[in-house]
Scaffold this motif. Structure first.
Motif, PDB file in Angstrom:
ATOM      1  N   GLU A  46     -14.533  14.095 -42.414  1.00 15.07           N
ATOM      2  CA  GLU A  46     -13.277  14.494 -43.052  1.00 15.07           C
ATOM      3  C   GLU A  46     -12.561  15.557 -42.230  1.00 15.07           C
ATOM      4  OE1 GLU A  46     -11.676  13.309 -45.731  1.00 15.07           O
ATOM      5  OE2 GLU A  46     -13.195  11.736 -45.867  1.00 15.07           O
ATOM      6  N   MET A  47     -13.316  16.517 -41.715  1.00 20.27           N
ATOM      7  CA  MET A  47     -12.714  17.572 -40.901  1.00 20.27           C
ATOM      8  C   MET A  47     -12.135  17.005 -39.610  1.00 20.27           C
ATOM      9  SD  MET A  47     -12.723  20.351 -42.501  1.00 20.27           S
ATOM     10  CE  MET A  47     -13.502  21.207 -43.882  1.00 20.27           C
ATOM     11  N   SER A  48     -12.766  15.974 -39.082  1.00 17.39           N
ATOM     12  CA  SER A  48     -12.269  15.341 -37.856  1.00 17.39           C
ATOM     13  C   SER A  48     -10.907  14.694 -38.081  1.00 17.39           C
ATOM     14  CB  SER A  48     -13.258  14.295 -37.352  1.00 17.39           C
ATOM     15  OG  SER A  48     -14.455  14.907 -36.909  1.00 17.39           O
ATOM     16  N   LEU A  49     -10.672  14.217 -39.300  1.00 19.50           N
ATOM     17  CA  LEU A  49      -9.408  13.559 -39.617  1.00 19.50           C
ATOM     18  C   LEU A  49      -8.235  14.529 -39.629  1.00 19.50           C
ATOM     19  CD1 LEU A  49     -10.572  11.119 -42.456  1.00 19.50           C
ATOM     20  CD2 LEU A  49     -10.047  10.549 -40.078  1.00 19.50           C
ATOM     21  N   ILE A  50      -8.517  15.803 -39.881  1.00 18.09           N
ATOM     22  CA  ILE A  50      -7.441  16.809 -39.880  1.00 18.09           C
ATOM     23  C   ILE A  50      -7.671  17.832 -38.765  1.00 18.09           C
ATOM     24  CG2 ILE A  50      -6.831  16.544 -42.322  1.00 18.09           C
ATOM     25  CD1 ILE A  50      -8.556  19.015 -42.912  1.00 18.09           C
TER      26      ILE A  50
ATOM     27  N   GLU B  62     -26.239  13.270 -45.561  1.00 19.60           N
ATOM     28  CA  GLU B  62     -25.101  12.359 -45.599  1.00 19.60           C
ATOM     29  C   GLU B  62     -23.827  13.085 -46.021  1.00 19.60           C
ATOM     30  OE1 GLU B  62     -25.024   9.290 -44.423  1.00 19.60           O
ATOM     31  OE2 GLU B  62     -27.082   9.720 -43.822  1.00 19.60           O
ATOM     32  N   ALA B  63     -23.974  14.018 -46.961  1.00 17.55           N
ATOM     33  CA  ALA B  63     -22.810  14.799 -47.406  1.00 17.55           C
ATOM     34  C   ALA B  63     -22.280  15.667 -46.269  1.00 17.55           C
ATOM     35  CB  ALA B  63     -23.193  15.671 -48.607  1.00 17.55           C
ATOM     36  N   ALA B  64     -23.194  16.249 -45.492  1.00 18.78           N
ATOM     37  CA  ALA B  64     -22.787  17.083 -44.356  1.00 18.78           C
ATOM     38  C   ALA B  64     -22.057  16.239 -43.314  1.00 18.78           C
ATOM     39  CB  ALA B  64     -24.011  17.755 -43.734  1.00 18.78           C
ATOM     40  N   PHE B  65     -22.540  15.026 -43.094  1.00 13.50           N
ATOM     41  CA  PHE B  65     -21.889  14.155 -42.104  1.00 13.50           C
ATOM     42  C   PHE B  65     -20.517  13.696 -42.593  1.00 13.50           C
ATOM     43  CE2 PHE B  65     -21.455  10.174 -39.546  1.00 13.50           C
ATOM     44  CZ  PHE B  65     -21.475  10.789 -38.300  1.00 13.50           C
ATOM     45  N   ARG B  66     -20.404  13.445 -43.889  1.00  9.22           N
ATOM     46  CA  ARG B  66     -19.087  13.079 -44.447  1.00  9.22           C
ATOM     47  C   ARG B  66     -18.113  14.243 -44.306  1.00  9.22           C
ATOM     48  NH1 ARG B  66     -22.216  10.678 -48.498  1.00  9.22           N
ATOM     49  NH2 ARG B  66     -21.785  12.392 -49.933  1.00  9.22           N
ATOM     50  N   LEU B  67     -18.617  15.468 -44.481  1.00 12.52           N
ATOM     51  CA  LEU B  67     -17.778  16.651 -44.284  1.00 12.52           C
ATOM     52  C   LEU B  67     -17.269  16.702 -42.848  1.00 12.52           C
ATOM     53  CD1 LEU B  67     -16.649  19.454 -45.092  1.00 12.52           C
ATOM     54  CD2 LEU B  67     -18.885  20.420 -44.495  1.00 12.52           C
ATOM     55  N   ASP B  68     -18.157  16.461 -41.891  1.00 13.51           N
ATOM     56  CA  ASP B  68     -17.750  16.440 -40.483  1.00 13.51           C
ATOM     57  C   ASP B  68     -16.680  15.377 -40.237  1.00 13.51           C
ATOM     58  OD1 ASP B  68     -19.240  18.508 -39.366  1.00 13.51           O
ATOM     59  OD2 ASP B  68     -21.003  17.252 -39.092  1.00 13.51           O
TER      60      ASP B  68
ATOM     61  N   PHE C  87     -16.401  20.055 -34.350  1.00 15.34           N
ATOM     62  CA  PHE C  87     -16.135  18.656 -34.712  1.00 15.34           C
ATOM     63  C   PHE C  87     -17.127  17.718 -34.021  1.00 15.34           C
ATOM     64  CE2 PHE C  87     -12.134  21.027 -34.683  1.00 15.34           C
ATOM     65  CZ  PHE C  87     -11.728  20.856 -36.001  1.00 15.34           C
ATOM     66  N   VAL C  88     -17.383  16.576 -34.662  1.00 15.24           N
ATOM     67  CA  VAL C  88     -18.329  15.609 -34.118  1.00 15.24           C
ATOM     68  C   VAL C  88     -17.912  15.157 -32.720  1.00 15.24           C
ATOM     69  CG1 VAL C  88     -19.384  13.334 -34.432  1.00 15.24           C
ATOM     70  CG2 VAL C  88     -19.011  14.795 -36.413  1.00 15.24           C
ATOM     71  N   ASP C  89     -16.613  14.916 -32.524  1.00 17.38           N
ATOM     72  CA  ASP C  89     -16.136  14.461 -31.214  1.00 17.38           C
ATOM     73  C   ASP C  89     -16.398  15.481 -30.106  1.00 17.38           C
ATOM     74  OD1 ASP C  89     -15.272  12.157 -32.389  1.00 17.38           O
ATOM     75  OD2 ASP C  89     -13.153  12.701 -32.448  1.00 17.38           O
TER      76      ASP C  89
END
Length: 223
Positions: free
Chosen positions: A188-192, A180-186, A84-86
């Motif tokens: 979205e995954m962070s949200l769950i 940008e799509a890869a970052f959006r995926l990251d 995850f990004v965090d």
């Protein structure tokens, strides 16, 4: 042993030692049953062909020297992958707290991505290794990124060699869109994140229970 072997030996030692230490961080989280911000760690010493290309780019003579060591800060390279990004900021903070290496520079390409779309957090560190000739300070680069960022960077790196850094406009645009799509995926995954980690914990426990049943069927029947 040739001049290059002597020159690169401390770098190889530094990579080997740092890989063990960084993987050790991950193991320590497992011991206390906590989710590790580190998914896995890789490392390498830059091949001579890549050192040659970089020396031309930097305008440095291609020869083992203190000047080359100073100008090429990624001869020893470590890469830490996170889910995850965090996790990236958590890992950077863990490294900042260590006493066995000194951070001399950081580059945040997460908050400020490169025009190409590249994202990663780079830490340049000085790491001491003990050699037969005494202590040697090695400069190493630690890259910290998510799995999605790493997938994009690996593809971009391969294409960069093919096109010598000059991408056709269509490829360049598609790479930026993919970044940008890869970052959006990251994101979205962070949200769950909590759901994902709960599922991973459940699956790990399931595999452990299954291993016990498979290896000790008689013991299980005695219960």
């Amino acid at each position: 042993m040739g001049q290059w072997d002597v020159f690169l030996s401390p770098y190889k030692q530094a990579v080997d030692e740092l890989k063990v230490k960084l993987k050790g961080i991950r193991s320590q989280f497992g011991i206390v049953n906590a989710n590790s911000p580190i998914e896995f760690v890789t490392g390498r010493v830059k091949p001579l062909a890549s050192i040659y290309d970089k020396s031309l780019e930097k305008g440095v003579p291609f020869e083992p020297s203190d000047k080359l060591a100073e100008e090429l800060q990624d001869i020893a390279g470590l890469r830490i992958m996170c889910q995850f990004v965090d996790d990236i900021s958590a890992v950077t903070e863990l490294i900042r707290q260590r006493n066995d290496m000194k951070i001399i520079e950081e580059k945040d390409y997460i908050t400020h991505s490169k025009p190409s779309g590249y994202r990663s957090h780079h830490m340049i560190v000085e790491y001491p290794v003990e050699t037969l000739r005494g202590k040697k300070i090695v400069i190493a680069e630690i890259q910290i990124r998510t799995l999605a960022m790493n997938f994009w960077a690996s593809i971009e790196h391969s294409l960069n060699y093919k096109y010598k850094g000059v991408f056709p406009e269509e490829i360049k645009n598609r790479l930026q869109s993919a970044a940008e799509a890869a970052f959006r995926l990251d994101e979205e995954m962070s949200l769950i994140r909590s759901e994902i980690q709960d599922a991973q914990t459940y699956f790990s426990e399931y595999k452990e229970d299954l291993a016990v049943l498979t290896n000790n069927p008689e013991k299980e029947r005695e219960k």
